[in-house]
Design a protein around this motif. Structure first.
Motif, PDB file in Angstrom:
ATOM      1  N   ARG A 154       0.819  -1.208   0.000  1.00 42.86           N
ATOM      2  CA  ARG A 154       0.000   0.000   0.000  1.00 42.86           C
ATOM      3  C   ARG A 154       0.854   1.260   0.000  1.00 42.86           C
ATOM      4  N   THR A 155       1.993   1.207   0.654  1.00 47.18           N
ATOM      5  CA  THR A 155       2.875   2.370   0.698  1.00 47.18           C
ATOM      6  C   THR A 155       3.387   2.725  -0.690  1.00 47.18           C
ATOM      7  N   PHE A 156       3.730   1.726  -1.473  1.00 45.24           N
ATOM      8  CA  PHE A 156       4.200   1.999  -2.830  1.00 45.24           C
ATOM      9  C   PHE A 156       3.050   2.451  -3.726  1.00 45.24           C
ATOM     10  N   MET A 157       1.847   1.910  -3.519  1.00 40.84           N
ATOM     11  CA  MET A 157       0.688   2.418  -4.246  1.00 40.84           C
ATOM     12  C   MET A 157       0.464   3.896  -3.926  1.00 40.84           C
ATOM     13  N   PHE A 158       0.512   4.240  -2.653  1.00 40.44           N
ATOM     14  CA  PHE A 158       0.295   5.610  -2.200  1.00 40.44           C
ATOM     15  C   PHE A 158       1.344   6.544  -2.793  1.00 40.44           C
ATOM     16  N   GLY A 159       2.615   6.124  -2.741  1.00 39.01           N
ATOM     17  CA  GLY A 159       3.687   6.956  -3.276  1.00 39.01           C
ATOM     18  C   GLY A 159       3.540   7.180  -4.770  1.00 39.01           C
ATOM     19  N   GLY A 160       3.218   6.119  -5.510  1.00 41.25           N
ATOM     20  CA  GLY A 160       3.042   6.266  -6.944  1.00 41.25           C
ATOM     21  C   GLY A 160       1.873   7.165  -7.294  1.00 41.25           C
ATOM     22  N   ALA A 161       0.762   7.009  -6.571  1.00 40.07           N
ATOM     23  CA  ALA A 161      -0.428   7.814  -6.854  1.00 40.07           C
ATOM     24  C   ALA A 161      -0.189   9.287  -6.591  1.00 40.07           C
ATOM     25  N   HIS A 162       0.694   9.592  -5.643  1.00 37.53           N
ATOM     26  CA  HIS A 162       0.966  10.986  -5.288  1.00 37.53           C
ATOM     27  C   HIS A 162       2.282  11.499  -5.880  1.00 37.53           C
ATOM     28  N   GLU A 170      18.880  13.416  -1.099  1.00 35.28           N
ATOM     29  CA  GLU A 170      19.783  13.770  -0.016  1.00 35.28           C
ATOM     30  C   GLU A 170      19.427  12.982   1.239  1.00 35.28           C
ATOM     31  N   GLU A 171      20.381  12.895   2.143  1.00 31.09           N
ATOM     32  CA  GLU A 171      20.151  12.151   3.379  1.00 31.09           C
ATOM     33  C   GLU A 171      19.033  12.801   4.177  1.00 31.09           C
ATOM     34  N   TRP A 172      18.189  11.963   4.719  1.00 29.64           N
ATOM     35  CA  TRP A 172      17.068  12.453   5.513  1.00 29.64           C
ATOM     36  C   TRP A 172      17.357  12.207   6.979  1.00 29.64           C
ATOM     37  N   SER A 173      17.215  13.253   7.785  1.00 27.03           N
ATOM     38  CA  SER A 173      17.607  13.160   9.192  1.00 27.03           C
ATOM     39  C   SER A 173      16.431  13.000  10.128  1.00 27.03           C
ATOM     40  N   GLY A 174      15.238  12.837   9.597  1.00 26.37           N
ATOM     41  CA  GLY A 174      14.072  12.631  10.457  1.00 26.37           C
ATOM     42  C   GLY A 174      13.140  13.814  10.426  1.00 26.37           C
ATOM     43  N   GLY A 175      11.924  13.613  10.893  1.00 24.12           N
ATOM     44  CA  GLY A 175      10.934  14.672  10.906  1.00 24.12           C
ATOM     45  C   GLY A 175       9.657  14.183  11.546  1.00 24.12           C
ATOM     46  N   VAL A 176       8.720  15.103  11.767  1.00 27.07           N
ATOM     47  CA  VAL A 176       7.456  14.783  12.403  1.00 27.07           C
ATOM     48  C   VAL A 176       6.404  14.546  11.338  1.00 27.07           C
ATOM     49  N   PHE A 177       5.719  13.429  11.430  1.00 27.40           N
ATOM     50  CA  PHE A 177       4.661  13.110  10.474  1.00 27.40           C
ATOM     51  C   PHE A 177       3.455  13.992  10.728  1.00 27.40           C
ATOM     52  N   ASP A 178       2.900  14.559   9.649  1.00 29.13           N
ATOM     53  CA  ASP A 178       1.717  15.404   9.745  1.00 29.13           C
ATOM     54  C   ASP A 178       0.647  14.845   8.821  1.00 29.13           C
ATOM     55  N   PRO A 179      -0.398  14.169   9.374  1.00 22.80           N
ATOM     56  CA  PRO A 179      -1.420  13.575   8.518  1.00 22.80           C
ATOM     57  C   PRO A 179      -2.250  14.594   7.770  1.00 22.80           C
ATOM     58  N   VAL A 187       8.864   7.603  -0.706  1.00 25.01           N
ATOM     59  CA  VAL A 187       8.324   6.379  -0.127  1.00 25.01           C
ATOM     60  C   VAL A 187       9.199   5.915   1.029  1.00 25.01           C
ATOM     61  N   TYR A 188      10.511   5.941   0.824  1.00 23.09           N
ATOM     62  CA  TYR A 188      11.430   5.521   1.882  1.00 23.09           C
ATOM     63  C   TYR A 188      11.242   6.360   3.134  1.00 23.09           C
ATOM     64  N   ARG A 189      11.108   7.651   2.995  1.00 23.31           N
ATOM     65  CA  ARG A 189      10.925   8.522   4.152  1.00 23.31           C
ATOM     66  C   ARG A 189       9.642   8.170   4.903  1.00 23.31           C
ATOM     67  N   HIS A 190       8.599   7.778   4.165  1.00 22.34           N
ATOM     68  CA  HIS A 190       7.307   7.472   4.781  1.00 22.34           C
ATOM     69  C   HIS A 190       7.420   6.307   5.766  1.00 22.34           C
ATOM     70  N   PHE A 221      12.160  -5.687   5.916  1.00 17.63           N
ATOM     71  CA  PHE A 221      12.061  -5.145   4.560  1.00 17.63           C
ATOM     72  C   PHE A 221      12.823  -3.830   4.429  1.00 17.63           C
ATOM     73  N   VAL A 222      12.654  -2.930   5.399  1.00 17.11           N
ATOM     74  CA  VAL A 222      13.312  -1.624   5.312  1.00 17.11           C
ATOM     75  C   VAL A 222      14.831  -1.781   5.342  1.00 17.11           C
ATOM     76  N   LYS A 223      15.323  -2.705   6.147  1.00 20.84           N
ATOM     77  CA  LYS A 223      16.770  -2.946   6.177  1.00 20.84           C
ATOM     78  C   LYS A 223      17.262  -3.445   4.823  1.00 20.84           C
ATOM     79  N   GLN A 224      16.512  -4.338   4.202  1.00 21.14           N
ATOM     80  CA  GLN A 224      16.894  -4.834   2.883  1.00 21.14           C
ATOM     81  C   GLN A 224      16.812  -3.722   1.833  1.00 21.14           C
ATOM     82  N   LEU A 225      15.781  -2.882   1.928  1.00 21.17           N
ATOM     83  CA  LEU A 225      15.644  -1.765   1.004  1.00 21.17           C
ATOM     84  C   LEU A 225      16.836  -0.818   1.132  1.00 21.17           C
TER      85      LEU A 225
END
Length: 234
Positions: A154-162, A170-179, A187-190, A221-225
């Protein structure tokens, strides 16, 4: 099992089938990962948890089936149509189908659960009222379907649709999710902003149990990705 909807494993009361059909007509062609089968899975997960806890299964089923009903409009208009934004519209659109069987008070429990299903403890520090059992059930069921193998798909479906890329440049250092924010990043950041945090926020003991196994699959999965994207060498 419903004869009209053979992919639904729950025994549906006869009055519920028109609700199901209306949702199918609206959501069956969704491509964001918030499609009709997502609604069915959340409905069934919520009903299972409700049965185990001795809670109201019909409230759980209705909330699970209807919780993402306006996701298509959200993508089309850029406005939010889930949670609090959907309550009045759902009351107008489904009240005549639900009230004769659930009564007005139980329908309001359904709508209240939907209004709070996008509240996350890791998405800011706003103080909120304690959740009712019905609200806890819907949150747990919805989040279980966001992790594990189904959640990854579903995450990849969501990323593709948007229009999101697989990973950031660039390297991502983290952040607060805002629905309430329009999807951005990658997708990776999500995975880090949201999905890897979900299992810690389960409310019910059945939800915690069901989420634990799926969370471990997600971590693997995320570690393999990261390995295949060579993100682990940054």
């Amino acid at each position: 099992m419903s004869s009209k909807f053979p992919f639904v494993r729950l025994e549906l009361p006869a009055w519920f089938e028109p609700v199901m059909e209306k949702v199918w007509l609206k959501m069956n062609d969704d491509s964001t990962g918030h499609d009709f089968l997502h609604a069915v899975r959340v409905m069934e997960l919520a009903a299972d948890i409700a049965a185990e806890l001795g809670a109201d299964q019909e409230i759980a089923m209705a909330a699970g089936l209807l919780h993402d009903y306006y996701r298509k409009e959200e993508k089309q208009t850029g406005r939010l149509h889930y949670g609090p934004e959907a309550v009045d519209e759902l009351r107008n659109e489904f009240g005549a189908l639900l009230v004769p069987y659930l009564n007005e008070d139980r329908v309001e429990h359904v709508l209240q659960a939907i209004s709070r299903h996008e509240e996350y403890p890791f998405a800011g520090s706003e103080e909120r009222a304690p959740l009712s059992v019905d609200e806890q059930l819907l949150q747990d069921a919805d989040r279980i379907d966001a992790i594990g193998a189904i959640g990854i798909g579903r995450t990849f479906m969501f990323g593709g649709a948007h229009g999101l890329p697989l990973a950031d440049d660039e390297e991502w250092s983290g952040g607060v999710f805002d629905p309430g924010q329009k999807p951005q990043g990658s997708v990776y950041r999500h995975f880090y902003e949201k999905l890897l945090n979900l299992s810690d926020g389960m409310h019910t003991s059945p939800g915690q149990r069901l989420a634990a196994e799926r969370h471990q699959f997600l971590v693997h999965f995320v570690k393999q990705l990261e390995y295949e994207l060579k993100l682990d060498s940054r």
